[in-house]
Design a protein around this motif. Sequence first.
Motif, short mmCIF file in Angstrom:
data_model
loop_
_atom_site.label_atom_id
_atom_site.label_comp_id
_atom_site.label_asym_id
_atom_site.label_seq_id
_atom_site.Cartn_x
_atom_site.Cartn_y
_atom_site.Cartn_z
N UNK A 98 1.00 -1.26 0.17
CA UNK A 98 0.01 0.03 0.08
C UNK A 98 0.70 1.14 -0.08
N UNK A 99 2.16 1.02 -0.21
CA UNK A 99 2.90 2.27 -0.61
C UNK A 99 4.38 1.70 -1.07
N UNK A 100 4.83 2.06 -2.21
CA UNK A 100 6.02 1.61 -2.78
C UNK A 100 7.01 2.78 -3.37
N UNK A 101 8.01 2.78 -2.81
CA UNK A 101 9.07 3.85 -3.30
C UNK A 101 9.83 3.33 -4.61
N UNK A 102 9.40 3.65 -5.80
CA UNK A 102 10.02 3.11 -6.93
C UNK A 102 11.19 4.17 -7.49
N UNK A 103 12.25 3.58 -7.65
CA UNK A 103 13.39 4.56 -8.10
C UNK A 103 14.00 4.16 -9.39
N UNK A 104 14.73 5.25 -10.02
CA UNK A 104 15.21 4.90 -11.30
C UNK A 104 16.50 5.72 -11.31
N UNK A 105 17.38 5.35 -12.57
CA UNK A 105 18.87 6.12 -12.57
C UNK A 105 18.78 6.81 -13.66
N UNK A 106 18.80 8.18 -13.59
CA UNK A 106 18.82 9.16 -14.67
C UNK A 106 20.11 9.48 -15.15
N UNK A 107 20.40 9.11 -16.17
CA UNK A 107 21.78 9.85 -16.84
C UNK A 107 21.66 11.43 -17.10
N UNK A 108 22.88 11.71 -16.57
CA UNK A 108 23.29 13.36 -16.72
C UNK A 108 24.49 13.50 -16.99
N UNK A 109 24.61 14.79 -17.61
CA UNK A 109 25.80 15.37 -18.13
C UNK A 109 26.07 16.59 -17.25
N UNK A 110 27.15 16.75 -16.81
CA UNK A 110 27.69 18.11 -16.04
C UNK A 110 29.03 18.24 -15.99
N UNK A 111 29.61 19.59 -15.85
CA UNK A 111 30.97 19.92 -15.86
C UNK A 111 31.50 19.79 -14.61
N UNK A 112 30.79 19.43 -13.71
CA UNK A 112 31.44 19.13 -12.30
C UNK A 112 31.96 17.54 -11.90
N UNK A 113 32.93 17.57 -11.40
CA UNK A 113 33.42 16.12 -10.67
C UNK A 113 32.53 15.95 -9.50
N UNK A 114 32.56 14.56 -9.15
CA UNK A 114 31.87 14.14 -7.91
C UNK A 114 32.13 14.92 -6.74
N UNK A 115 33.59 15.20 -6.60
CA UNK A 115 34.20 15.92 -5.41
C UNK A 115 33.76 17.37 -5.38
#
Length: 318
Positions: A98-115
Motif C-alpha cells: 500500500x506504498x512503494x518507493x519506486x526509483x530509477x537512474x537518470x543519466x546526466x551530463x555535468x561539468x562538475x566532478x563528484x568531488x
Amino acid sequence: MWFCKKEEAVRYINQLGVCGRPFVFAIDYKQQSVWVAEPETVNPDELLYDLNGFTNVVPGSVPDSDKPVEWKAMPVSLDSYTASFQIVADHIHAGNSYLVNLTCATPVETNLTLKEVFYRSRAPYRLWMKDRFVVFSPEIFVRIDNGFIYSYPMKGTIDASLPDARERILADKKEEAEHATIVDLIRNDLSRVASEVVVTRFRYIDELQTNKGNLLQVSSEIRGKLADDWTTFLGTLLFCLLPAGSITGAPKKKTMEVIAEAETYERGFYTGVMGYFDGRKLDSAVMIRFLEQQGEQFYFKVAAELLPKATYRANTTK
C-alpha cells in the motif's frame, strides 16, 4: 578502502560500540557492501564526509569556485518507466503493498566532478567516495542520544515560493496519506529495538535550500527508549532497522520484493544509510540526493511514491 559483508560489519560495529570507539559508516541498500572505519584511518583523498558537523574536511580547504554549473538530465524513456510503474500498480491493486518507493537512474551530463559536487552541495549529511558517488542528504535515518532513539521520516515536498505553500502541502490528502503510512511503519520498526515508542511531533515543516530554490519538507519525529547497554549491540540494532522504511514502503518485506521486480537497475549505496558514532551517540542519514559515476557516465538517482488512490480518498471523508 575496506568493505565487508553484513555479518562482519555487525560484529565490528558491536565491538566498537562496546569499546566506545568512534567510527564512520556507509551501508548499501541491500546490506551487501558495508564500509566502516575509525575516523583517524580515513584517507581524505579517497573519502570525504561531513555528517551534521562530524567531518574530515579540513577547515579552509574548501575550494572557491564561481564556475557556472552545466547540468543536463536525460530521463529514462516513458516506455521503460511505464513498464516499472505498471508492475507496481498491479501489486498495489492486488493488495500486496500500500506504498512503494519506486526509483530509477537518470543519466546526466555535468561539468562538475563528484568531488566538486560534494563541496558545492548544501545538506546536513554529505559523503564523497572517490570515483564512485557523492550524496548530499537532508533526511535523518536514526539518531541515538542519552539512551533514546529518534527517527524523522520525511514525506511531502513543495516549492516554497508557491502561494500558501505551507497550507497547501499540509492539506494535500495524498501527501498526508503517504506520511501517515511511513510514520506508522517507522514506529513499528523502532518498536523492534526500543520501548515506549511514541510520535512526539507529527507533520512539521522544514525549509531546504536547493540550487533551484527553496523547498518545504514535511517530517515527523518518533522516539523510543533503548536498553541501558545499547552500545554493546549497536551493530545488531542498526541492521535490525534496515533498509529504511522511507525508501522501501509498506509492508516492508513484500514491498522490497515488488521493488526488486519493478526496478531495472541496482540501487547500490543509493537509499542505503550513512552516519557516525562518536563514542556516546549516533547520528545517521538516508542516502538520497545521490549522484553515481559509472566509468565516464554519471547517474542521478531519483524516486517516486506510489500508493492506492483509495488510501488518500478515504482521508477526505474524515
